[in-house]
Write a protein that holds these residues in place. Structure first.
Motif, PDB file in Angstrom:
ATOM      1  N   CYS A 117       0.862  -1.182   0.000  1.00 34.63           N
ATOM      2  CA  CYS A 117       0.000   0.000   0.000  1.00 34.63           C
ATOM      3  C   CYS A 117       0.896   1.228   0.000  1.00 34.63           C
ATOM      4  O   CYS A 117       1.551   1.531   1.003  1.00 34.63           O
ATOM      5  N   HIS A 119       0.467   4.357   0.239  1.00 33.83           N
ATOM      6  CA  HIS A 119       0.237   5.501   1.121  1.00 33.83           C
ATOM      7  C   HIS A 119       0.476   5.171   2.586  1.00 33.83           C
ATOM      8  O   HIS A 119       0.268   6.010   3.447  1.00 33.83           O
ATOM      9  N   ILE A 120       0.889   3.944   2.849  1.00 37.60           N
ATOM     10  CA  ILE A 120       1.120   3.535   4.236  1.00 37.60           C
ATOM     11  C   ILE A 120       2.624   3.398   4.438  1.00 37.60           C
ATOM     12  O   ILE A 120       3.356   3.078   3.500  1.00 37.60           O
ATOM     13  N   ASP A 121       3.076   3.657   5.658  1.00 33.62           N
ATOM     14  CA  ASP A 121       4.514   3.672   5.895  1.00 33.62           C
ATOM     15  C   ASP A 121       5.098   2.247   5.920  1.00 33.62           C
ATOM     16  O   ASP A 121       4.373   1.253   5.806  1.00 33.62           O
ATOM     17  N   GLY A 124       3.861  -0.060   8.623  1.00 34.25           N
ATOM     18  CA  GLY A 124       2.457  -0.387   8.368  1.00 34.25           C
ATOM     19  C   GLY A 124       2.317  -1.464   7.319  1.00 34.25           C
ATOM     20  O   GLY A 124       1.465  -2.343   7.424  1.00 34.25           O
ATOM     21  N   LEU A 128       0.850  -5.283   7.625  1.00 32.01           N
ATOM     22  CA  LEU A 128      -0.458  -5.162   6.971  1.00 32.01           C
ATOM     23  C   LEU A 128      -1.289  -6.423   7.206  1.00 32.01           C
ATOM     24  O   LEU A 128      -0.853  -7.532   6.927  1.00 32.01           O
ATOM     25  N   GLY A 129      -2.489  -6.227   7.737  1.00 26.34           N
ATOM     26  CA  GLY A 129      -3.380  -7.365   7.963  1.00 26.34           C
ATOM     27  C   GLY A 129      -3.138  -8.077   9.271  1.00 26.34           C
ATOM     28  O   GLY A 129      -3.904  -8.963   9.636  1.00 26.34           O
ATOM     29  N   GLU A 131      -1.867  -6.147  12.252  1.00 24.66           N
ATOM     30  CA  GLU A 131      -1.393  -5.055  13.077  1.00 24.66           C
ATOM     31  C   GLU A 131      -1.372  -5.471  14.540  1.00 24.66           C
ATOM     32  O   GLU A 131      -2.268  -6.174  15.008  1.00 24.66           O
ATOM     33  N   ALA A 133      -2.190  -4.583  18.054  1.00 27.75           N
ATOM     34  CA  ALA A 133      -3.153  -3.609  18.549  1.00 27.75           C
ATOM     35  C   ALA A 133      -3.551  -3.944  19.972  1.00 27.75           C
ATOM     36  O   ALA A 133      -3.560  -5.114  20.381  1.00 27.75           O
ATOM     37  N   SER A 136      -7.923  -2.605  19.895  1.00 24.11           N
ATOM     38  CA  SER A 136      -8.050  -2.184  18.505  1.00 24.11           C
ATOM     39  C   SER A 136      -7.360  -0.842  18.215  1.00 24.11           C
ATOM     40  O   SER A 136      -7.521  -0.267  17.150  1.00 24.11           O
ATOM     41  N   PHE A 137      -6.541  -0.352  19.152  1.00 18.62           N
ATOM     42  CA  PHE A 137      -5.676   0.789  18.854  1.00 18.62           C
ATOM     43  C   PHE A 137      -4.303   0.280  18.444  1.00 18.62           C
ATOM     44  O   PHE A 137      -3.746  -0.611  19.075  1.00 18.62           O
ATOM     45  N   LEU A 138      -3.772   0.849  17.350  1.00 18.11           N
ATOM     46  CA  LEU A 138      -2.478   0.398  16.849  1.00 18.11           C
ATOM     47  C   LEU A 138      -1.390   0.630  17.898  1.00 18.11           C
ATOM     48  O   LEU A 138      -1.299   1.707  18.473  1.00 18.11           O
ATOM     49  N   ARG A 140       1.986   1.334  17.934  1.00 12.77           N
ATOM     50  CA  ARG A 140       3.038   1.724  16.997  1.00 12.77           C
ATOM     51  C   ARG A 140       4.426   1.462  17.549  1.00 12.77           C
ATOM     52  O   ARG A 140       5.340   1.093  16.812  1.00 12.77           O
ATOM     53  N   ARG A 164       6.610   6.805   3.788  1.00 14.04           N
ATOM     54  CA  ARG A 164       5.607   6.092   3.010  1.00 14.04           C
ATOM     55  C   ARG A 164       6.295   5.273   1.924  1.00 14.04           C
ATOM     56  O   ARG A 164       7.313   5.669   1.376  1.00 14.04           O
TER      57      ARG A 164
ATOM     58  N   ARG B 195      -5.243   5.983  14.324  1.00 13.45           N
ATOM     59  CA  ARG B 195      -4.714   5.214  15.450  1.00 13.45           C
ATOM     60  C   ARG B 195      -5.317   3.822  15.586  1.00 13.45           C
ATOM     61  O   ARG B 195      -4.888   3.066  16.448  1.00 13.45           O
ATOM     62  N   ARG B 200      -6.669   1.876   9.723  1.00 16.88           N
ATOM     63  CA  ARG B 200      -5.625   1.316   8.871  1.00 16.88           C
ATOM     64  C   ARG B 200      -6.243   0.530   7.719  1.00 16.88           C
ATOM     65  O   ARG B 200      -5.794   0.568   6.589  1.00 16.88           O
ATOM     66  N   SER B 207      -5.835   2.551  -0.682  1.00 17.91           N
ATOM     67  CA  SER B 207      -4.528   2.636  -1.327  1.00 17.91           C
ATOM     68  C   SER B 207      -4.346   1.515  -2.335  1.00 17.91           C
ATOM     69  O   SER B 207      -3.859   1.730  -3.441  1.00 17.91           O
ATOM     70  N   ALA B 215      -3.703  -9.337   2.115  1.00 17.76           N
ATOM     71  CA  ALA B 215      -3.140  -9.321   3.470  1.00 17.76           C
ATOM     72  C   ALA B 215      -4.148  -9.814   4.498  1.00 17.76           C
ATOM     73  O   ALA B 215      -3.907  -9.724   5.694  1.00 17.76           O
TER      74      ALA B 215
END
Lengths: 270, 337
Positions: A117, A119-121, A124, A128-129, A131, A133, A136-138, A140, A164, B195, B200, B207, B215
């Motif tokens: 993706c 636009h995702i860093d 991320g 992907l898929g 995460e 969490a 349900s909060f990432l 980081r 990104r 967040r 995401r 995207s 994924a």
């Protein structure tokens, strides 16, 4: 059927038995395909393919363009659902309705188009898929630490994990796709042209990675046009031609010239 | 001969920050320019009463624009939000004047109705593969039609229910209640988008939908869900407007969808998906409200406001596609080849 080699025989309408099958007797294949068929409209992409891959083994999948290599691997990874045929993982028959099912069985794939993706860093995309969490909060901080460890493990140098992905080079993007597939304890790892955009040192790193994963008992399927790479990591080579598997060779009993002949449909000569 | 290896230096952190946040910074700059311009040109502009008035008028747009940001990040669009607002507005007024239910239940029922309408449209977009533009264009017509049919075109007065009317007219600590609602939703949207796992998924789906699916993300469910968000947000906006005006009308919120989409696009959210911020949307909504209010205070014809707003949107999208793409760099232009 002009592709029939001297060891082979027609198995059924459209299906061709591979020649020179080399399989380890007595072991259960990590992944076992039987009679896989797949059509896109009027085009029969796969016409009854059988393939076994054993734990700790690397099978090279080669063939001309449009031979059905990518379609076959996308079926294993759950991206496509085959029209007919069975898939068994560790002897247990499974049915993948979507990629999430295959991922749940620890089947990972590096796609030819990388499937990132933009636009995702970086971190991320690595996660992907799946995460990390909390409620349900990432999380980081945890993802960043683990992402750094994942990349260091594979000697991948990317200075900014929160850049990104669209800002990275083709090689860096490919490296991220490989790191993502290899880092979450895969049991089957499929790599579709993983080294096409990589520099010399990075290709070496990927081949080293494949050997490391094999030693851990991962079953690896490698699609590549760089035939010399096959001889460094693969145990067996399966040759696809027009939607069928025409030959299977142990790496010790074949040569680059033979493989080229098999790919272009001149296998009768050997 | 010895070989010298040197590491490539890290670029300046400030340049990285500027290019990363170029969109939000440009709309923020433009917003400040507008505020300064109108403060100088109209003495009544920079007064607490007028500023609160701008915020109150922007509140319904902002509420829906936050949800619309999610939709546009998935590379979709929802043209039906104005009609949804009108339908909720009308149904709420009918339910309240009929005295079917106590008003808190009417509010909850309207939120549920909004969610249902959104989910219905989202199902067509996500699971039937019909372009969002078509589905919601049909929705724009159908839902407005329902509102007209139910009210027969009349305005329905809402009985004097202090609790319900507080939603649109009340104040807490001098701040209008609709402003509090809209800011709370904007903050919630910011947190969810940047967040949470759901945020995401929205960005990943917009995207690269196929990559998100591969994924293991529920890409279709995510797409359907963002239309549910605009449905709920439209219900909130419909209730705010109904409670403010004390009546429900099928002619409410005509052209509302265009203002909402303008706010989102002005805020730098890409129509191609994957990129967007709630902060940008907030600034976009406020900019549009400030321009509309400022021009009126300058005694310029209200018809002219439409021309100015449209021109600004065109320029914003032009900047969005031409300047903030790959060829743009801070500190000196690249020579044309």
């Amino acid at each position: 059927m002009s592709t029939q080699s001297q060891h082979g025989a027609i198995a059924g309408p459209g299906g061709v038995m591979p020649s020179g099958s080399e399989s380890a007797p007595g072991m259960t294949p990590r992944i076992s395909l039987r009679g896989i068929r797949m059509s896109f409209g009027s085009i029969e992409a796969l016409r009854g393919v059988d393939l076994d891959v054993y734990p700790g083994e690397c099978v090279g999948l080669i063939g001309d363009n449009a031979a059905g290599k990518s379609t076959l691997t996308k079926i294993i990874s759950g991206t496509y659902v085959p029209d007919a045929g069975t898939i068994a993982v560790d002897g247990e028959e499974v049915r993948f309705a979507n990629p999430a099912d295959a991922r749940a069985r620890h089947i990972e794939m590096v796609f030819q188009d990388l499937s990132l993706c933009d636009h995702i860093d970086v971190m991320g995309n690595l996660f992907l898929g799946r995460e990390v969490a909390r409620w349900s909060f990432l999380d980081r901080a945890t993802m960043k630490t683990r992402a750094r460890a994942m990349l260091d493990d594979l000697d991948i140098r990317i200075p900014r994990l929160n850049a990104r992905v669209e800002k990275l080079s083709g090689g860096q993007r490919q490296a991220i796709a490989i790191a993502r597939a290899a880092s979450f304890d895969p049991r089957v790892l499929i790599m579709d042209e993983p080294t096409s955009a990589l520099a010399v040192a990075e290709v070496e790193a990927v081949l080293r990675l494949i050997n490391t994963l094999k030693a851990r008992g991962v079953a690896v399927i490698l699609i590549t046009h760089r035939l010399q790479d096959l001889f460094e990591v693969c145990d067996r080579i399966a040759v696809m031609y027009e939607g069928t598997k025409v030959a299977e060779r142990a790496i010790a009993k074949t040569s680059l010239e033979d493989l080229v002949k098999l790919i272009v449909g001149k296998g009768e000569a050997i | 001969m010895s070989v010298q290896y040197t590491e490539r230096g890290q670029g300046s952190a400030i340049a990285d920050f500027l290019s990363e946040h170029a969109q939000v910074l440009s709309i923020a700059g433009f917003f400040i320019v507008c505020v300064v311009f109108f403060s100088v040109m109209a003495s009544a502009f920079l007064t607490p009463v007028n500023l609160l008035n701008i915020l109150r008028q922007a509140a319904p747009i902002l509420v829906v624009a936050v949800a619309m940001t999610f939709v546009i990040i998935t590379a979709g669009i929802d043209l039906s939000v104005g009609s949804q607002v009108a339908l909720i507005n009308a149904v709420a007024a009918i339910a309240l004047s009929g005295g079917w239910l106590p008003w808190p239940f009417v509010v909850l029922a309207m939120l549920a109705l909004g969610a249902l309408i959104g989910l219905f449209q989202g199902w067509f977009v996500a699971y039937q593969g019909i372009p969002a533009f078509i589905v919601t264009l049909a929705g724009l017509s159908i839902l407005r039609g329902f509102a007209l049919y139910l009210t027969q075109g009349y305005s329905i007065p809402i009985p004097d229910l202090p609790g319900f009317l507080f939603i649109g007219r009340g104040q807490i600590g001098g701040i209008p209640f609709p402003v509090i609602v809209s800011v709370a939703i904007a903050v919630l949207g910011t947190v969810v988008l940047s967040r949470t796992v759901y945020g995401r998924r929205v960005v990943a789906t917009g995207s690269n939908t196929e990559a998100a699916r591969r994924a293991g993300m529920p890409a279709r469910g995510t797409i359907a869900s963002v239309y549910m968000l605009t449905g709920i947000a439209s219900a909130v906006a419909g209730l705010l407007i109904a409670a403010r005006l004390g009546s429900g009308s099928s002619n409410a919120a005509v052209g509302f969808e265009l203002q909402v989409i303008a706010a989102v696009v002005l805020g730098g959210t890409s129509l191609f998906g994957g990129r967007g911020t709630i902060l940008g949307t907030l600034l976009g909504a406020l900019t549009i409200a400030v321009i509309g209010n400022g021009l009126i205070l300058m005694h310029i014809s209200p018809f002219f406001t439409q021309i100015v707003t449209g021109t600004i949107i065109l320029i914003a999208i032009w900047l969005n596609t031409r300047i903030f793409t790959a060829n743009f760099r801070f500190g000196g232009k690249r020579r044309k080849g």
